[in-house]
Scaffold this motif. Structure first.
Motif, short mmCIF file in Angstrom:
data_model
loop_
_atom_site.label_atom_id
_atom_site.label_comp_id
_atom_site.label_asym_id
_atom_site.label_seq_id
_atom_site.Cartn_x
_atom_site.Cartn_y
_atom_site.Cartn_z
N SER A 61 4.47 10.06 8.82
CA SER A 61 3.20 10.48 9.44
C SER A 61 3.20 10.32 10.96
O SER A 61 2.33 10.86 11.64
CB SER A 61 2.03 9.72 8.82
OG SER A 61 2.28 8.34 8.90
N ILE A 77 8.68 -1.16 5.40
CA ILE A 77 8.07 0.15 5.69
C ILE A 77 8.44 0.51 7.12
O ILE A 77 8.29 -0.31 8.03
CB ILE A 77 6.52 0.09 5.61
CG1 ILE A 77 6.05 -0.67 4.36
CG2 ILE A 77 5.91 1.48 5.69
CD1 ILE A 77 6.43 -0.04 3.06
N THR A 78 8.89 1.74 7.31
CA THR A 78 9.24 2.16 8.67
C THR A 78 8.47 3.43 9.01
O THR A 78 8.07 4.17 8.13
CB THR A 78 10.74 2.47 8.78
OG1 THR A 78 11.02 3.53 7.87
CG2 THR A 78 11.58 1.28 8.42
N GLN A 79 8.30 3.62 10.31
CA GLN A 79 7.58 4.81 10.74
C GLN A 79 8.27 5.41 11.95
O GLN A 79 7.87 5.18 13.09
CB GLN A 79 6.16 4.39 11.13
CG GLN A 79 5.12 5.26 10.48
CD GLN A 79 3.72 4.84 10.86
OE1 GLN A 79 3.16 5.42 11.75
NE2 GLN A 79 3.17 3.85 10.20
N ILE A 86 0.84 -1.20 0.00
CA ILE A 86 0.00 0.00 0.00
C ILE A 86 0.87 1.25 0.00
O ILE A 86 0.51 2.27 -0.58
CB ILE A 86 -0.90 -0.01 1.25
CG1 ILE A 86 -1.70 -1.30 1.26
CG2 ILE A 86 -1.83 1.19 1.28
CD1 ILE A 86 -2.10 -1.73 2.64
N TYR A 87 2.01 1.15 0.63
CA TYR A 87 2.91 2.30 0.71
C TYR A 87 3.69 2.48 -0.59
O TYR A 87 4.41 3.45 -0.75
CB TYR A 87 3.90 2.12 1.87
CG TYR A 87 3.26 2.27 3.22
CD1 TYR A 87 3.24 3.50 3.87
CD2 TYR A 87 2.65 1.20 3.85
CE1 TYR A 87 2.65 3.66 5.11
CE2 TYR A 87 2.05 1.33 5.09
CZ TYR A 87 2.05 2.56 5.71
OH TYR A 87 1.46 2.71 6.94
N THR A 112 -0.56 16.76 9.03
CA THR A 112 -1.32 17.09 7.82
C THR A 112 -1.65 18.58 7.84
O THR A 112 -1.72 19.21 8.91
CB THR A 112 -2.65 16.32 7.74
OG1 THR A 112 -3.45 16.67 8.87
CG2 THR A 112 -2.44 14.82 7.69
N ARG A 121 -4.43 19.80 7.20
CA ARG A 121 -5.73 19.93 7.86
C ARG A 121 -5.54 20.19 9.36
O ARG A 121 -6.12 21.13 9.91
CB ARG A 121 -6.54 18.64 7.67
CG ARG A 121 -7.87 18.63 8.38
CD ARG A 121 -8.44 17.22 8.45
NE ARG A 121 -7.60 16.34 9.29
CZ ARG A 121 -7.92 15.11 9.61
NH1 ARG A 121 -9.03 14.59 9.17
NH2 ARG A 121 -7.13 14.37 10.36
N ASN A 147 1.98 11.30 2.92
CA ASN A 147 0.83 10.40 2.87
C ASN A 147 0.55 9.90 1.47
O ASN A 147 -0.58 9.47 1.17
CB ASN A 147 -0.41 11.06 3.49
CG ASN A 147 -0.46 10.81 4.99
OD1 ASN A 147 -0.11 9.71 5.45
ND2 ASN A 147 -0.83 11.81 5.76
N GLY A 148 1.52 10.02 0.59
CA GLY A 148 1.39 9.42 -0.74
C GLY A 148 0.29 10.03 -1.59
O GLY A 148 -0.30 9.35 -2.43
N THR A 149 0.02 11.33 -1.42
CA THR A 149 -1.06 11.93 -2.21
C THR A 149 -0.56 12.60 -3.49
O THR A 149 -1.33 13.20 -4.21
CB THR A 149 -1.84 12.99 -1.40
OG1 THR A 149 -0.96 14.09 -1.14
CG2 THR A 149 -2.34 12.44 -0.09
N THR A 160 -6.53 17.86 3.34
CA THR A 160 -7.16 16.91 4.26
C THR A 160 -6.26 15.71 4.54
O THR A 160 -6.44 15.03 5.53
CB THR A 160 -8.49 16.41 3.69
OG1 THR A 160 -8.31 16.16 2.31
CG2 THR A 160 -9.60 17.41 3.89
N ALA A 161 -5.31 15.42 3.63
CA ALA A 161 -4.48 14.23 3.86
C ALA A 161 -2.98 14.49 3.66
O ALA A 161 -2.16 13.81 4.27
CB ALA A 161 -4.92 13.10 2.94
N ARG A 208 8.33 9.51 2.74
CA ARG A 208 6.94 9.53 2.28
C ARG A 208 6.08 10.28 3.28
O ARG A 208 6.22 10.14 4.48
CB ARG A 208 6.45 8.08 2.17
CG ARG A 208 5.01 7.97 1.68
CD ARG A 208 4.63 6.49 1.60
NE ARG A 208 3.21 6.30 1.45
CZ ARG A 208 2.60 6.13 0.29
NH1 ARG A 208 3.29 6.14 -0.83
NH2 ARG A 208 1.29 5.95 0.24
#
Ligand code: FAD
Ligand code: SF4
Ligand code: SF4
Lengths: 547, 357
Positions: free
Chosen positions: A73, A25-27, A2-3, A95, A97, A53-55, A118-119, A51
C-alpha cells in the motif's frame, strides 16, 4: 497480527495447518527497496507474501509458514496516463477508489473494477482476477490488463505485455532489460511465448509467481451512467429477464440479489425485502441509454417484474460497493463462491438453499459477458460459538463441490481452493504455471502453499492429537489383531505367562512408534491432503451434532 | 477471554465481530494516512480489541495510547460497511483506558480542568467574558436574559483569544437581524464533549445539565452553537434533550442561513474574493449541515466559492478534534498540513469554516 488475516474469519482449527501470523510486516516504498527485500528473503530462505489491503477472502494474502508480509500500500503512484492510448499505468498499491477518482476528473473510468474498490488495491485484484463492476460488458479484470512489471521470486525485475511508461522517468530500464532477457530464455525453454505474450503468468495467480509492481490498465470514456433496478418474485423470472437484457442491451454492469439477501438489508426493509433484485447500470451515450432503458422496462414488464424508480436505482448503484452490509446478521461470515453458467441460476440457487438449509445464508452475484455468473454465498455464523463454527467451516468447501456438479468452478483459488486449481486454470495452463513456478521459485518462498498447495505447518495440538491417535490405534491393533487374524501361535503365546512379562512393554513401545509415525506423516502432509481428511470429518461431525 | 466492562456496558461487544475487515474505514482515516500502519487505523484497532476479548492480546499501555491517536472525526463511522458506530466505540474504548488507569497525561489534565474549572483550558468562568471586549454595547443586558434564542459559544470560542472575533461577529449578526437572544456569560460551562473524549462517559449528562437547567429557565426554544461538537454531545448524551424534543439545536451557519431566508440579513457588494469551505467533521458527517454554509456564501455578492476535494460528507479532518491536538500535537499538525494542501490546489484566497478548533 492484523496483517495476518483477510475478510474471512477462520476457526482456530485452521491455524493447525497454516501459521497464525507473519514474523515481520514490511512496507516497501519503491521497486528497488522491494527488490532488496526479495533478495534478503531468498538469501535467508524466508517465505514472502505480497499483500494489497487484505480484502480478499480466499486466504491468498495470509501467512502459511510465517515469514515476511509485503504490504504494497506504500507504492501507490499514478505513473502514466494517455487518453489517446486509453491506458493508465499505476503502482499496484493504489486503491481502485483513488484511481477512479483520478480518471473521473479527466472524464474517464475503468472498464472493470471490484466492488471492494473503496479499499482493494489494483495489485490485489489483478493478482486474483475476477469479476467486478463493468464485467457484464467487459468480462474479467484480467482482460483489462495491458502490461505489468513484476519482481520474480529470484529477485529479477521483468516487464510483460505492454507496460506504458514515460521513458524519461524509467530508472529501472537496465535491470528490466536484464530480467526480461533471462525470462525470455526460461519461457522459450518451457515452450511458452515471449514476455510480451505471457502476462497471464503473473495475473490471476495470487502472487505465487511474483510481486506485481506496476500495471497498465485499459481506460474508457466516462459516458452517461444510468443505473436501473428491477424486482421479481421468482429467480426464474429474474434469470429470464437478465438473459434478455444481456443480449439486447449490453449493460455495463448487472448484479442479482436473492431473496435471502434482500431480506437482510436493513435499508430495503420497507421496499423490496425478500424480493429478487436485478440491478445494474448502463454506461453509454444519452441516446443509446434512452433506447436501452425502454428495452429494460419492456423486458421487466414481460417477465413479470417491476421496474423501480430512479431513487431506488441510485440506491442500489451505491450499494454495489457494500456487498458485506449483511454481515451484521452473523456477526461472522464464511464466504463460499462459485462461477457458474447463468442459465443454471435458478437450479443452483435452489440446490444451494437445500444444501445449506440449516444455515443462515445470503446470496448474490455478478453477471459476466460470457454467459457465466459469480454466485456469492455468504454463510452467516458466529465465530464465538467455537465448536459449531469450526465444524461448520466445511460448508464453504461444499459450495465449491456443488459448483462442479453444475459445470461451474470455484470463483477463486487462493489458498483454500488449491485443490481445484487444475480445473480452474485448465490443465494446460496449470501445467505451464507449475513448470514456471519450479523455474522461478527454486526455494518455494513466494507466497508458498497458495494455488499449488504444499506442506502445511501442523500446529502443536494437531501433532499431539496425531501422536495419541497413532499410539491408540497401534495399541488396539496389537491387542485385537492377533485374535482377529487367528494367529494360533501368537494367541498361544499371549495366554502364556511370559506374555504378562514382556508383551505390555512391547505393545507400549509399538504404540510409541505408531504415534511417532503419525506425527511424521503430519510433518509431510500437504494442504490438499489435510483438507481432504479434515473436510469430510467436519462434515460427519456436523451431521452427528445436528442429530 | 478478557472482559471489557465498558464495551459490554455500552452494548459494543458485538462490534469487533461484526467488522467485515473490508478496510473502508482505514482508508479514510486521517491518522492512518499519516502513520500508514494498520495498527493505527480503525480496522486494525478493532481487530486488536477482538483479540483482547479473545485473550490473545493484552490491553496494554501501547494500545491505550493508540486509542487516543484518533480525531473522533466520524469519517470511519460514515463509511463503515456494516454500520458500526465506530466513534462511539472509540469513546467507549477510551473509557476502558481510563478504567485501567492508562490515560495519557493531557487527557487526565482535560478531565481535571473540566471538573475543577468548567472548561478545557484551566481558565475559569470570569475568562468567559473576555471576548466581549469591543462589543460591550451589543451584549449589555443580554446575559441570562429571558429570550427565545440562546447563543452558546463553547470553550474554544469563549476562551481562545484568536477565536474571539467569531463570537463578536455572531452577536453583530444577531443584533443586525434584530434577534432577541441571550447569552449564558460566565455561567456557561463546558458542554461535556471533552469528557467523552477523555473516557468519562458518566458525567457528560451532568455537565450538559448545568447549561440546560439555565436554558430551560430562560424559556429558550433555539440554541445557536459556534461548535458543532457541542450539538453532537448534547444530542447523544443529554437525557433531558432526548426526552424533550422542543428545543432546537442549530449550528451558526444553519441559523444565519435561516435569517437570510427570512430576509433579516442583507449583504452589500464587496470586492471579489474566492473562498473555499472546510466542512467541520461533525457538521458534515453527524449534523449533515453541509449546504447551509454554501447557501450563505452564494448569497454574498462578490464571493466566488470553489470546492475543496474532499468536501462535504467526505471532508478531511483538520487534525485537532478528539484531543489529538494535545495528546500528539505533531501528528495533529501533520494532519492539518494535509488539509491545507487540499486548499493550496484550489484558487481560493480565503478558507471559510465553522470549526472552532
Ligand atoms: C466488500 C468487498 C467486495 C469485493 N468485491 C469483489 C469483486 O467485485 N470481485 C472480486 O473478484 N473480488 C471482490 N472482493 C474480494 C477482494 O476485494 C478482491 O479480490 C480484491 O481485489 C483484493 O484486493 P486487495 O488489495 O485487498 O488484495 P489482497 O486481499 O491483499 O490480496 C489478494 C491476493 O493478491 C495477492 N497480491 C496482492 N497484491 C499483489 C501484488 N502487488 N502482486 C502480486 N500479488 C499480489 C495476495 O498475495 C493475495 O493472494 C471483494 C471483497 C470485499 C471485502
Ligand atoms: S474517528 Fe477519524 S481519526 Fe478516529 S479512527 Fe475514525 S477516521 Fe480515524
Ligand atoms: S468499515 Fe466497518 S466493517 Fe469495514 S473494516 Fe472498517 S469497521 Fe470493519
Amino acid at each position: 497480527m492484523i496483517y495476518s488475516k483477510d475478510v474471512t474469519s477462520l476457526p482456530d482449527l485452521a491455524h493447525q495447518i497454516v501459521s497464525p501470523r507473519f514474523d515481520v510486516i514490511t512496507q516497501p516504498v519503491d521497486v528497488l527497496s522491494l527488490q532488496n527485500l526479495v533478495m534478503y528473503a531468498i538469501e535467508n530462505g524466508i517465505p514472502i507474501v505480497p499483500r494489497g489491503n487484505g480484502t480478499s477472502g480466499w486466504g491468498g494474502a495470509i501467512p502459511t509458514r510465517g515469514g515476511l508480509c509485503i504490504s504494497l500500500s506504500g507504492m501507490s503512484e499514478i505513473l502514466y496516463f494517455n487518453e489517446f492510448e486509453s491506458a493508465v499505468t499505476v503502482e499496484t498499491g493504489i486503491t481502485w477508489r483513488d484511481l477512479l477518482a483520478f480518471l473521473g476528473r479527466l472524464g474517464f473510468t475503468l472498464p472493470v473494477y471490484p466492488s471492494s474498490a473503496t479499499a482493494a488495491t489494483v495489485g490485489g485484484f489483478v493478482a486474483s482476477g475476477g469479476l467486478g463492476i463493468g464485467s457484464t460488458r467487459n468480462g474479467n479484470i484480467l482482460k483489462q490488463v495491458l502490461g505489468i512489471e513484476a519482481i520474480l521470486p529470484n529477485g529479477k525485475i521483468v516487464r510483460l505485455g505492454k507496460l506504458l511508461l514515460d521513458p524519461k522517468n524509467d530508472v529501472l530500464k537496465e535491470r528490466v532489460d536484464e530480467g526480461n532477457s533471462w525470462l525470455s530464455e526460461e519461457l522459450s525453454d518451457a515452450g511458452l511465448g515471449s514476455p510480451e505474450q505471457e502476462t497471464k503468468l503473473f495475473t490471476g495467480t495470487y502472487g505465487t509467481l511474483g510481486i506485481i509492481t506496476k500495471v497498465t490498465l485499459k481506460t474508457i470514456p466516462n459516458l452517461q451512467l444510468i443505473p436501473f433496478t428491477c424486482s421479481f418474485d421468482s429467480i426464474a423470472d429474474l434469470a429470464r429477464a437478465a438473459d434478455r437484457i444481456l443480449s439486447d442491451v449490453k449493460p455495463y454492469f448487472i448484479r442479482f440479489l436473492a431473496d435471502n439477501y434482500t431480506s437482510k438489508l436493513r435499508a430495503v426493509n420497507e421496499y423490496e425485502s425478500g424480493k429478487y433484485i436485478l440491478t445494474g447500470a448502463l454506461l453509454d451515450t444519452i441516446y443509446q441509454n434512452e433506447d436501452n432503458i425502454e428495452i429494460i422496462k419492456t423486458v421487466t414488464d414481460e417477465e413479470k417484474g417491476q421496474i423501480l424508480d430512479d431513487k431506488r436505482a441510485w440506491f442500489y448503484w451505491s450499494e454495489r460497493l457494500y456487498p458485506l452490509r449483511i454481515k451484521r446478521h452473523g456477526p461472522s461470515i464464511v464466504p463460499a463462491e462459485m462461477l457458474a453458467p447463468m442459465r443454471m441460476l435458478p437450479e443452483i440457487l435452489e440446490k444451494t438453499k437445500a444444501e445449506l438449509r440449516n444455515s443462515n445464508v445470503a446470496i448474490e452475484g455478478t453477471l459476466s459477458n460470457d454467459g457465466t455468473t459469480s454466485f456469492m454465498v455468504w454463510i452467516l455464523d458466529d465465530e464465538r460459538k467455537k465448536v459449531s463454527f469450526t465444524i461448520g467451516w466445511y460448508r464453504s468447501f461444499q459450495i465449491a463441490s456443488l459448483a462442479e456438479r453444475f459445470g461451474g468452478l470455484p470463483y477463486a483459488v487462493g489458498l483454500w481452493n488449491g485443490r481445484h486449481a487444475r480445473k480452474f486454470y485448465g490443465s494446460d495452463v496449470y501445467n505451464n504455471l507449475k513448470v514456471m513456478k519450479k523455474k522461478l521459485d527454486l526455494n518455494d518462498i513466494m507466497n508458498p502453499v497458495k494455488v499449488f498447495g504444499g506442506r502445511v505447518t501442523i500446529g502443536r495440538e494437531s501433532m499431539l492429537l496425531g501422536f495419541l491417535l497413532g499410539f491408540i490405534v497401534t495399541m488396539i491393533g496389537g491387542w485385537v489383531l492377533p485374535g482377529l487374524l487367528n494367529l494360533g501361535w501368537l494367541n498361544q503365546f499371549l495366554s502364556s505367562s511370559l506374555f504378562q512379562f514382556i508383551y505390555f512393554p512391547i505393545l507400549g513401545l509399538a504404540g510409541l512408534v505408531g504415534g511417532l509415525v503419525v506425527v511424521l506423516i503430519t510433518r509431510f502432509m500437504r494442504l490438499n491432503q489435510a483438507l481432504a481428511i479434515g473436510i469430510p470429518v467436519l462434515r460427519i461431525l456436523s451431521k452427528l451434532l445436528r442429530r | 477471554m478478557t472482559k471489557l466492562d465498558f464495551v459490554e456496558k455500552y452494548g459494543q461487544e458485538n462490534e469487533p465481530y461484526v467488522c467485515a475487515s473490508c478496510g473502508n474505514c482505514t482508508l479514510v482515516c486521517p491518522v492512518y494516512s499519516e502513520l500508514k500502519w494498520e495498527s493505527y487505523g480503525p480496522r486494525g484497532k478493532l481487530h486488536v480489541v477482538k483479540s483482547i476479548i479473545e485473550g490473545e492480546s493484552e490491553f496494554g499501555k501501547d494500545f491505550a495510547h493508540k486509542i487516543f491517536l484518533c480525531n473522533l472525526c466520524e469519517h470511519c463511522t460514515s463509511v463503515c460497511t456494516t454500520g458500526i458506530s465506530l466513534d462511539r466505540f472509540w469513546e467507549v474504548a477510551r473509557a476502558e483506558v481510563r478504567e485501567r488507569d492508562l490515560l495519557p497525561a493531557p487527557a487526565r489534565f482535560v478531565l481535571k480542568s473540566v471538573k475543577e474549572r468548567g472548561d478545557i483550558m484551566w481558565m475559569g468562568s470570569a475568562d468567559r467574558l473576555l471576548w466581549m471586549e469591543g462589543v460591550e454595547e451589543l451584549v449589555k443586558g443580554r446575559i441570562l436574559k429571558k429570550a427565545k434564542v440562546a447563543y452558546f459559544l463553547g470553550c474554544n470560542v469563549s476562551l481562545k483569544s484568536q477565536l474571539h472575533d467569531v463570537a463578536q461577529s455572531m452577536v453583530k449578526i444577531m443584533d443586525y437581524a434584530s434577534v432577541d437572544f441571550t447569552l449564558l456569560g460566565e455561567k456557561e460551562v463546558c458542554c461535556g464533549a471533552p469528557l467523552s473524549w477523555a473516557g468519562n462517559l458518566k458525567d457528560i449528562n451532568e455537565m450538559a445539565e448545568k447549561n440546560l437547567a439555565m436554558i430551560r429557565e430562560l424559556g429558550i426554544e433555539t440554541i445557536v452553537f459556534s461548535c458543532p461538537s457541542c450539538i453532537q454531545t448534547w444530542s447523544e448524551y443529554s437525557k433531558f434533550l432526548k426526552e424533550d424534543k422542543s428545543i432546537e439545536l442549530l449550528t451558526a451557519s444553519q441559523f444565519i442561513n435561516r435569517l437570510i431566508r427570512e430576509k433579516r440579513l442583507h449583504f452589500e457588494e464587496q470586492p471579489m474574493i474566492t473562498t473555499t469551505f472546510h466542512d467541520p467533521c461533525i457538521s458534515a458527517r453527524v449534523l449533515k449541515a453541509t449546504e447551509e454554509p454554501r447557501e450563505i456564501m452564494d448569497e454574498i455578492p462578490g464571493v466566488y466559492h470553489v470546492e475543496m476535494d474532499p468536501s462535504r460528507q467526505n471532508t478531511r479532518c483538520c487534525g485537532s478534534h478528539g484531543l489529538l491536538d494535545v495528546v500528539d500535537p505533531v501528528l495533529s499538525s501533520k494532519i492539518a498540513e494535509r488539509r491545507l494542501r487540499d486548499v493550496t490546489v484550489t484558487p481560493a484566497t480565503r478558507i471559510v469554516t465553522e470549526c472552532p478548533r
